[in-house]
Design an enzyme around this catalytic site. Structure first.
Site, mmCIF file in Angstrom:
data_model
loop_
_atom_site.group_PDB
_atom_site.id
_atom_site.type_symbol
_atom_site.label_atom_id
_atom_site.label_comp_id
_atom_site.label_asym_id
_atom_site.label_seq_id
_atom_site.Cartn_x
_atom_site.Cartn_y
_atom_site.Cartn_z
ATOM 1 C CB SER A 144 -98.335 -63.286 38.551
ATOM 2 O OG SER A 144 -98.551 -62.737 37.263
ATOM 3 C CE1 TYR A 157 -93.172 -64.820 36.880
ATOM 4 C CE2 TYR A 157 -95.311 -64.497 35.859
ATOM 5 C CZ TYR A 157 -94.350 -64.098 36.754
ATOM 6 O OH TYR A 157 -94.549 -62.985 37.542
#
Ligand code: NAP
Length: 253
Positions: A144, A157
């Site tokens: 990501s 995350y």
């Protein structure tokens, strides 16, 4: 000989797009999922209806027993495995300031998004190396832009995706001599179930100029990069990071 791919989290969103793209390119595809049997079956049926070859395999990649079974089934299905796409991942259970983040929430995200990816990759590579044949094999990690964008309300995350960046480099360095290419794709803001709860927030940010290319990413934007890598267009590369983010990572003034 038909190449075989295992896509973790292939039942929905980006993973489903990757399954479709690889099947369209002639690969046999194992669609892994955790809970959504119906969604996985839909992906399988859509591929098989258009003449492809896919099968769904349930396994929670954060559970060691499930991982062992998944790897076994993946290699047994067609007798080989050529491509692993580490796509499955979870968003944090809630967005909360990192000073308030509870240890169980932190560990849950790291367990799925990073630790499971390490041990699944390790198990798959061990089997790949024992597999006869000279064809080039590929591992693709879907990380990501959060690997490098600090969101203080999504610390676990971001840390998990940054860790995936180093995992990509480590695997690439270790496996280059074994004929296994390792790549990382960093999606930006992509329209899936994961981002549905924050759709309005990102709609506003995109309208306000967040992205050089002012639109949401789609699963196909990631899948087309996976397909190009697997097609062999980048065979004298490894450890490469591809951004599927509409230019979000560009530092602008
Ligand atoms: P999504 O729509 O929420 O789908 C997640 C997929 O992962 C589902 O197929 C789910 O299976 C599976 N999964 C979750 N936990 C699992 C586990 N423990 N074991 C096996 N499968 C599991 O997510 P997405 O947006 O497509 O995201 C896919 C990947 O891209 C993730 O790694 C995510 O971090 C990354 N990413 C997404 C975005 C974005 O904006 N959407 C941006 C950057 C990176 P079930 O269907 O059975 O639940």
């Amino acid at each position: 000989m038909q190449q075989v791919a295992l896509v973790t989290g292939g039942s929905r969103g980006i993973g489903a797009g990757i399954c479709q793209a690889l099947a369209g390119q002639g690969l046999a595809v194992i669609v892994n999922y955790r809970r959504n049997a119906d969604a996985a079956e839909q992906v399988v049926q859509s591929i098989n209806r258009s003449g492809g070859n896919a099968v769904a395999v349930q396994a929670d990649i954060s559970r060691p027993d499930d991982r062992d079974r998944l790897v076994q089934q993946a290699f047994d299905w067609q007798g080989r495995l050529d491509v692993l796409v580490n796509n499955a991942g979870i968003a944090p259970p809630r967005r909360v300031d990192l000073l308030e983040l509870e240890e169980t929430e932190y560990r849950q995200v790291l367990e799925v998004n990073l630790n499971a990816v390490f041990f699944l990759s390790q198990a798959v590579v061990r089997r790949m190396l024992a597999q006869p044949g000279e064809s080039r094999r590929v591992i693709i990690n879907i990380s990501s832009v959060s690997a490098e964008f600090a969101s203080t309300d999504r610390a676990a995350y971001c840390i998990s995706k940054a860790g995936m960046g180093m995992l990509t480099q480590l695997l690439a360095a270790r496996l280059a001599g074994e004929g296994i290419g390792v790549y990382e794709i960093r999606p930006g803001i992509t329209a899936t179930d994961m981002t549905a709860p924050v759709k309005e927030k990102y709609d506003r940010m995109i309208a306000d100029g967040l992205l050089p290319m002012p639109r949401w990413g789609q699963p196909e934007d990631v899948a087309s990069i996976v397909a190009a890598i697997v097609a062999g267009h980048f065979d004298y590369t490894t450890g490469q990071v591809f951004y599927a983010d509409g230019g979000l990572h560009i530092r602008r003034l």
